[in-house]
Design an enzyme around this catalytic site. Sequence first.
Site, short mmCIF file in Angstrom:
data_model
loop_
_atom_site.label_atom_id
_atom_site.label_comp_id
_atom_site.label_asym_id
_atom_site.label_seq_id
_atom_site.Cartn_x
_atom_site.Cartn_y
_atom_site.Cartn_z
CE LYS A 122 -13.65 -29.74 -41.45
NZ LYS A 122 -13.27 -30.47 -40.22
CE LYS A 131 -6.54 -30.90 -44.44
NZ LYS A 131 -7.99 -30.62 -44.31
NE ARG A 176 -38.63 -17.56 -41.60
CZ ARG A 176 -38.24 -17.45 -40.35
NH1 ARG A 176 -36.95 -17.50 -40.01
NH2 ARG A 176 -39.13 -17.23 -39.40
CG ASP A 205 -5.16 -33.09 -37.98
OD1 ASP A 205 -6.12 -32.47 -37.49
OD2 ASP A 205 -5.31 -34.10 -38.71
CD GLU A 255 -3.73 -32.43 -41.84
OE1 GLU A 255 -4.82 -31.88 -41.68
OE2 GLU A 255 -3.57 -33.51 -42.45
#
Length: 301
Positions: A147, A179, A112, A229, A208
């Site tokens: 992410k 950002k 597994r 963006d 960004e």
Amino acid sequence: MIAPTAALDPAWIARTVAVALDEDLGLEPGRDVTTQATIPPDATGAADLVARQDGVVAGLVVVPEVVAQVAGRLGLPVPTVDQRVPDGTRVARGDVLAVLRGPVQVLLVAERTLLNLASRASGVATHTRRWADALDGTGAQVLDTRKTTPGLRALEKYAVRCGGGTNKRMGLFDVAMVKDNHVVAAGSVSAAIAAVRERFPDVTVQVEADTLDQALEAVAAGARFLLLDNMATPLLAQVVAAVRATADGVELEATGNLTLDRAREVAQTGVDYLSVGGLTHSSPILDLALDLSPGLTGARR
């Protein structure tokens, strides 16, 4: 960016496998109450690692480490792993990816954990290959993001490379990404760029931009990598043209609200990259299986 051929760090593999085995078996050495009750420790056999779906494989490089650590915990010989295809290979349902031979206890205890890691990586590689194929011939590349699954970033970004994608930054430490919240805190795009360059002059600065004005302000402040963006295609094309007319050598990335259906349309605006968080946060696994061959040898009870 990480080189497309960069291998996984063996030390990272060893640490990650150890944590995964602790999770499955309990703290070292741990136990598998079913396997250890039903399979004699001297029983040996072979098992095929098989693809149950078409896709692109990745993560096979972890298999030898999994079986080696399991063997060490059980005090049994280490199985051999005959890997039949390299990571990054397109495979079809039914293809044998590797053949494992050795103590059956080790094979079943390791099953597994090795499937979890290889199936996850292969799912990311398969998804990434779809994007890379969609962009083929456009000159644009597909990028991953941060992410990722906590603890598995190195594996998932390796899988992106196996699928034909490109890694962006590995974390918060290696590239500065200004950002919207950083701009709010610093007061302006220019102030944020200046602050990063003063404190960390050795790192690349990416900025960004949501609008044409923000993009041009960033370029005027010296930015040479822009994240464009959530822009509709017409605005994206306008921004790309304006930036290209203003400065040379600026790399442009489209990000946000990207789908495979519009991948080529976005690439044809002239961006260098498409950044796709879904490569790592939304890829389903590729179904793999470990099939034990009938007949054990050397078994005594």
